[in-house]
Design a protein around this motif. Structure first.
Motif, mmCIF file in Angstrom:
data_model
loop_
_atom_site.group_PDB
_atom_site.id
_atom_site.type_symbol
_atom_site.label_atom_id
_atom_site.label_comp_id
_atom_site.label_asym_id
_atom_site.label_seq_id
_atom_site.Cartn_x
_atom_site.Cartn_y
_atom_site.Cartn_z
ATOM 1 N N UNK A 17 -33.674 -9.293 6.135
ATOM 2 C CA UNK A 17 -33.612 -8.148 7.042
ATOM 3 C C UNK A 17 -32.290 -8.210 7.800
ATOM 4 N N UNK A 18 -31.438 -7.231 7.571
ATOM 5 C CA UNK A 18 -30.157 -7.201 8.258
ATOM 6 C C UNK A 18 -30.346 -6.890 9.743
ATOM 7 N N UNK A 19 -29.432 -7.400 10.536
ATOM 8 C CA UNK A 19 -29.385 -7.130 11.975
ATOM 9 C C UNK A 19 -28.569 -5.858 12.175
ATOM 10 N N UNK A 20 -29.198 -4.778 12.617
ATOM 11 C CA UNK A 20 -28.528 -3.478 12.691
ATOM 12 C C UNK A 20 -27.343 -3.493 13.651
ATOM 13 N N UNK A 21 -27.470 -3.954 14.898
ATOM 14 C CA UNK A 21 -26.297 -3.985 15.783
ATOM 15 C C UNK A 21 -25.154 -4.829 15.217
ATOM 16 N N UNK A 22 -25.491 -5.918 14.588
ATOM 17 C CA UNK A 22 -24.473 -6.777 13.979
ATOM 18 C C UNK A 22 -23.782 -6.053 12.815
ATOM 19 N N UNK A 23 -24.556 -5.318 12.024
ATOM 20 C CA UNK A 23 -23.993 -4.534 10.921
ATOM 21 C C UNK A 23 -23.067 -3.449 11.453
ATOM 22 N N UNK A 24 -23.483 -2.760 12.510
ATOM 23 C CA UNK A 24 -22.656 -1.703 13.089
ATOM 24 C C UNK A 24 -21.336 -2.253 13.626
ATOM 25 N N UNK A 25 -21.389 -3.418 14.259
ATOM 26 C CA UNK A 25 -20.170 -4.039 14.771
ATOM 27 C C UNK A 25 -19.233 -4.427 13.634
ATOM 28 N N UNK A 26 -19.798 -4.984 12.552
ATOM 29 C CA UNK A 26 -18.990 -5.333 11.392
ATOM 30 C C UNK A 26 -18.378 -4.088 10.758
ATOM 31 N N UNK A 27 -19.145 -3.013 10.664
ATOM 32 C CA UNK A 27 -18.644 -1.767 10.089
ATOM 33 C C UNK A 27 -17.508 -1.210 10.935
ATOM 34 N N UNK A 28 -17.639 -1.255 12.254
ATOM 35 C CA UNK A 28 -16.584 -0.770 13.138
ATOM 36 C C UNK A 28 -15.282 -1.534 12.893
ATOM 37 N N UNK A 29 -15.387 -2.851 12.715
ATOM 38 C CA UNK A 29 -14.202 -3.663 12.450
ATOM 39 C C UNK A 29 -13.632 -3.375 11.063
ATOM 40 N N UNK A 30 -14.505 -3.153 10.084
ATOM 41 C CA UNK A 30 -14.034 -2.825 8.728
ATOM 42 C C UNK A 30 -13.299 -1.488 8.727
ATOM 43 N N UNK A 31 -13.811 -0.523 9.492
ATOM 44 C CA UNK A 31 -13.162 0.792 9.577
ATOM 45 C C UNK A 31 -11.814 0.704 10.278
ATOM 46 N N UNK A 32 -11.649 -0.301 11.129
ATOM 47 C CA UNK A 32 -10.339 -0.513 11.746
ATOM 48 C C UNK A 32 -9.304 -0.839 10.678
ATOM 49 N N UNK A 33 -9.712 -1.600 9.666
ATOM 50 C CA UNK A 33 -8.821 -1.957 8.569
ATOM 51 C C UNK A 33 -8.704 -0.841 7.540
ATOM 52 N N UNK A 34 -9.764 -0.039 7.414
ATOM 53 C CA UNK A 34 -9.804 1.085 6.459
ATOM 54 C C UNK A 34 -9.977 2.386 7.247
ATOM 55 N N UNK A 35 -9.017 2.757 8.091
ATOM 56 C CA UNK A 35 -9.217 3.917 8.969
ATOM 57 C C UNK A 35 -9.331 5.242 8.224
ATOM 58 N N UNK A 36 -8.819 5.286 6.994
ATOM 59 C CA UNK A 36 -8.943 6.545 6.244
ATOM 60 C C UNK A 36 -10.389 6.851 5.892
#
Length: 451
Positions: free
Chosen positions: A43-62
């Motif tokens: 079971x993934x941790x939703x807040x943790x996933x959202x934080x990771x996604x936010x950081x990934x989007x920083x690298x992939x802003x497009x």
């Protein structure tokens, strides 16, 4: 719990803060989605996933941008728009009731996907280029990904998912951050156009986007999905037999995929009156060393390589290898992409899409075996599984097989490749019978046929 949607913004500042947009040359204008599902035994941790996604989007802003077309030029505007993450709970269900076994290519993965809202405009509108969905099942989490092809090819998507997984786990990144400077190829000369346009039949058939669904539905009539699994022993037998064939001097460099494709074509020819005369390989040129190639660029570094083939298995494998080697020369790639980019831009600006009709004498191969999709495991390296969908007539798709869970509850990796292909309904049982006879039987049969 009820279905909910979360909206995730890229972490600021983004590396392209001084840029308003990312260019999309003609060769990037694949206006479809790549849609996949990652299944995790946790079971993934939703807040943790959202934080990771936010950081990934920083690298992939497009990926948090929006698709634009102005004055017939295409780009992704860097709008820092939120990426939607749908969250669905089906805690009384497991993935086995929703998927057809552990085959990589499924018939339908739509229940796991975040679908574009009806009426939302992708071009010059507000529809997101990346959409995600978390489906929580009994002891499992499924990550559904809808990634617009203009964001990059399958290799770029696999890197994004791996980076997202590493960020979720708090681990160092193993891939470099993407780059966004696109190479703009010159206008091809008349002689280059005349030479290379016949070599890209995948761009010769076009239609309006509104017609695309009907055309593909028509092409799939009376078609069934054939799946097969080849293990390391199969590849060893094939490579040994085909590489040592006296007719193929220098074929020691045959890849596993060359051998596998040749074997499948021979099986088709053994069961049909229509002989396969051509194979088209989808290929990436990210690995090529050339001034116009940046292996880390967030784009589509794709090439299709059609080749006329003989009828014997060893000859087919050798012809495939020779064509791929010749077409990986930088000068050839430069001219090929120059022509493809010009025509792709013209087609899309005419409001049309590429349509890939099947031909009875042509096999198209799209292999993902170089990509370890399951490496985006979010902390579950043994039990992470990957699925996609999409079947077409005589369209061969190859992926590393998913791990299997034994009766003892332990996950074990398979050393095999999943093969998916659409075939006519009456042909499927014949092919399955042929494949079930085994590599050695079919190799011996082909040897007798072409002696």
């Amino acid at each position: 719990m009820a279905f909910i949607q979360r909206l995730v913004s890229p972490k600021l500042p983004i590396p392209l803060a001084t840029h308003a947009h990312v260019d999309l040359p003609g060769y990037d204008l694949w206006l479809q989605n790549i849609q996949n599902v990652h299944v995790l035994p946790t079971e993934l941790d939703v807040p943790k996933f959202e934080e990771a996604l936010s950081k990934a989007l920083q690298l992939y802003p497009h990926a948090a941008g929006q698709l634009r077309c102005h004055d017939w030029r295409w780009s992704i505007e860097l709008t820092n728009t939120t990426v939607p993450v749908d969250i669905d709970y089906k805690l009384d269900t497991n993935s086995g009731s929703l998927l057809n076994g552990d085959w990589v290519i499924q018939d339908d993965i739509s229940p796991f996907l975040n679908h574009q809202p009806i009426g939302a405009n992708l071009v010059n509108g507000g529809a997101p280029l990346l959409r995600l969905k978390l489906t929580f099942l009994k002891d499992e989490t499924c990550i559904g990904v809808s990634w617009h092809h203009t964001l990059g090819d399958a290799i770029m998507l696999s890197r994004f998912m791996h980076i997202l997984s590493q960020l979720y786990q708090g681990l160092p990144l193993q891939y470099a951050a993407p780059t966004f400077e696109k190479y703009h190829f010159p206008t091809p000369s008349c002689s280059v156009l005349a030479e290379f346009w016949p070599r890209m039949p995948h761009l010769h058939d076009t239609c309006f986007f509104s017609e695309l669904g009907g055309k593909y539905a028509e092409s799939r009539k009376n078609m069934e999905h054939l799946r097969w699994r080849f293990d390391t022993h199969d590849f060893a037998e094939l490579r040994s037999a085909l590489s040592s064939d006296g007719q193929n001097e220098g074929s020691g460099c045959l890849s596993k995929q060359d051998c596998l494709t040749a074997y499948l074509v021979a099986a088709l020819n053994d069961n049909r009156s229509i002989i396969v005369q051509k194979v088209t390989n989808a290929s990436s040129y990210r690995h090529v060393s050339a001034s116009f190639v940046d292996g880390d660029v967030a784009g589509n570094l794709l090439q299709n390589v059609p080749v006329n083939i003989p009828t014997d298995m060893a000859g087919i494998a050798a012809a495939l290898r020779q064509a791929l080697v010749q077409c990986s020369e930088p000068d050839y790639i430069h001219d090929w992409v120059t022509v493809a980019s010009k025509h792709m831009l013209e087609i899309v600006n005419a409001g049309k899409s590429f349509f890939f009709p099947p031909y009875d004498n042509v096999v198209v191969v799209n292999s993902n075996t170089v990509i370890d999709w399951c490496s985006a495991h979010f902390g579950c390296p043994e039990g992470s599984r990957f699925h996609s969908a999409g079947v077409a007539k005589l369209y061969v798709r190859c992926f590393r097989s998913n791990p299997t869970k034994g009766d003892d509850g332990v996950w074990r990796a398979r050393q095999s490749v999943d093969v998916s292909m659409g075939v006519m309904a009456e042909l499927k049982p014949k092919l399955l019978e042929t494949l079930a006879r085994g590599i050695q039987y079919n190799l011996n049969k082909c040897t007798r046929l072409y002696e």
